[in-house]
Write a protein that holds these residues in place. Structure first.
Motif, PDB file in Angstrom:
ATOM      1  N   LYS A 205      27.966   8.684  38.513  1.00 15.04           N
ATOM      2  CA  LYS A 205      27.572   7.540  37.691  1.00 15.04           C
ATOM      3  C   LYS A 205      27.149   6.423  38.631  1.00 15.04           C
ATOM      4  N   VAL A 206      25.874   6.310  38.860  1.00 18.72           N
ATOM      5  CA  VAL A 206      25.391   5.190  39.679  1.00 18.72           C
ATOM      6  C   VAL A 206      24.331   4.445  38.891  1.00 18.72           C
ATOM      7  N   LYS A 207      24.109   3.227  39.311  1.00 19.17           N
ATOM      8  CA  LYS A 207      23.330   2.327  38.466  1.00 19.17           C
ATOM      9  C   LYS A 207      21.851   2.735  38.352  1.00 19.17           C
ATOM     10  N   TYR A 208      21.344   2.513  37.165  1.00 19.49           N
ATOM     11  CA  TYR A 208      19.930   2.578  36.856  1.00 19.49           C
ATOM     12  C   TYR A 208      19.264   3.847  37.395  1.00 19.49           C
TER      13      TYR A 208
END
Ligand code: KG4
Ligand code: ZN
Length: 348
Positions: A205-208
């Motif tokens: 789960k990492v941003k954008y």
């Protein structure tokens, strides 16, 4: 798209393949790749050995590429070469050779960004070439990027990996289970026979639009630490199904992470003209996932032929064709850069 008909000698030596090509516009007249098998026994590329192998391979590879191209050397307009990113010593061999060769013939030398070259491989025949703007998922051993390509000279990086690249994830997991380097193609082969739902490796789960693959490697390691002591024959030939299922599950996890972010990029930009590039674009699972998107969501997809997925000099040549056309040329003072943060530049 109309590709200017310039004739370019191209040299690619960023990692462990010495490659030389001659391209004429979008036509590949020759594209020779000398693979360095010496690294197999070390489970990864040894930079010093790679530089030395480039030095031994480069003259014979150039001779064969020129002969196969069947042209007169005087027809060559310029020499394009990879100036980064890549291994410093490997880049030095190719770039020094390219600049010297060009200087001796009194023609320009053109430094090329390796990641941009992977993308521009889509303008080589057989095509059809992508329409601008398009999105390119570039997945190699060292990089994972989503790029908005506005033109051959205007590329915008939308997302990148925060740690390992997709190819690196394939290779590191393959190494954990004793497969030869590079392990991506072997995982792909075993996956074809396996059940991807048998083992669960969760995504990151990492941003954008960024990626992270190091967690997958850790999950695979923990799985093996838990399984192997009580079942040392888990991967034995008699238990072949386990190897196939393990590979299929790992591959499924990597492809899901790539496709989730690519889908998000399509939603955010509204661009449905989609290309994939780099070594991992040879992966059968990724290629299949893309064709499903074409069917289900009307993406216009561009999948390179296998010979143009992994490192090759023809992709450097087509970048050279575009740069020669607009007069973006190099000098003898250009120095290779192991890291090149901007896709649109080939020198720091
Ligand atoms: O683009 P490339 O040839 O070199 C770099 O620029 O790094 O990519 C090499 C990577 C390696 O990690 C290799 O394992 C991976 O591409 N690769 C694959 C497949 N073929 C090559 N990964 C998964 N499936 C494949 N079929
Ligand atoms: Zn590459």
């Amino acid at each position: 798209m109309n590709i200017p008909p310039h004739t370019i000698l191209a040299i690619e030596s960023s990692c462990d393949d010495t490659s030389v090509a001659v391209v004429q516009g979008g036509k590949v007249l020759s594209n020779i790749v000398s693979t360095q098998d010496i690294h197999n026994r070390f489970g990864g590329v040894v930079p010093e050995l790679a530089s030395r192998a480039h030095q031994s391979n480069i003259v014979p590879t150039i001779s064969i590429a020129l002969k196969d191209a069947g042209i007169d050397v005087g027809e060559i307009d310029a020499v394009a070469y990879t100036n980064g990113p890549g291994l410093s010593g490997s880049l030095l061999v190719g770039s020094s050779f390219a600049k010297s060769w060009a200087w001796s013939k009194q023609i320009p030398a053109i430094p090329v960004n390796h990641m941009r070259a992977h993308i521009l491989a889509h303008f080589l025949e057989p095509g059809p070439t992508p329409e601008f703007p398009f999105l390119c998922l570039t997945v190699s051993g060292g990089h994972t990027q989503i790029v908005r390509v506005n033109s051959p000279h205007e590329m915008v990086l939308l997302g990148t990996t925060l740690d390992d690249a997709a190819g690196e994830a394939f290779d590191k997991v393959a190494k954990l289970i004793g497969l030869d380097y590079p392990g991506g193609p072997a995982i792909d082969r075993y996956s074809l026979l396996g059940d991807s739902k048998q083992f669960v490796f969760s995504g990151s789960k990492v941003k954008y639009l960024d990626f992270s693959f190091s967690g997958l490697k850790t999950q695979a390691l923990r799985f093996l630490e838990k399984t192997m002591p009580s079942n040392p024959d888990f991967f034995s030939t008699e238990n072949g199904k386990n190897l196939n299922d393990f590979c299929a599950s790992v591959q499924h996890s990597i492809i899901s992470m790539l496709m989730d972010k690519l889908t998000l990029a399509v939603d955010e930009t509204g661009i449905k003209e989609i290309a994939i590039a780099g070594g991992v674009s040879a992966n059968s699972g990724l290629r299949y996932a893309l064709t499903e998107k074409q069917k289900d969501e009307n993406w216009v997809i561009h999948i390179p032929p296998l010979s143009l997925c992994t490192d090759n000099a023809a992709m450097v040549g087509i970048a050279g064709v575009f740069d020669f056309e607009v007069g973006v040329l190099g000098t003898l003072y250009d120095i290779p850069s192991p890291r090149l943060p901007d896709l649109n530049t080939a020198c720091l």
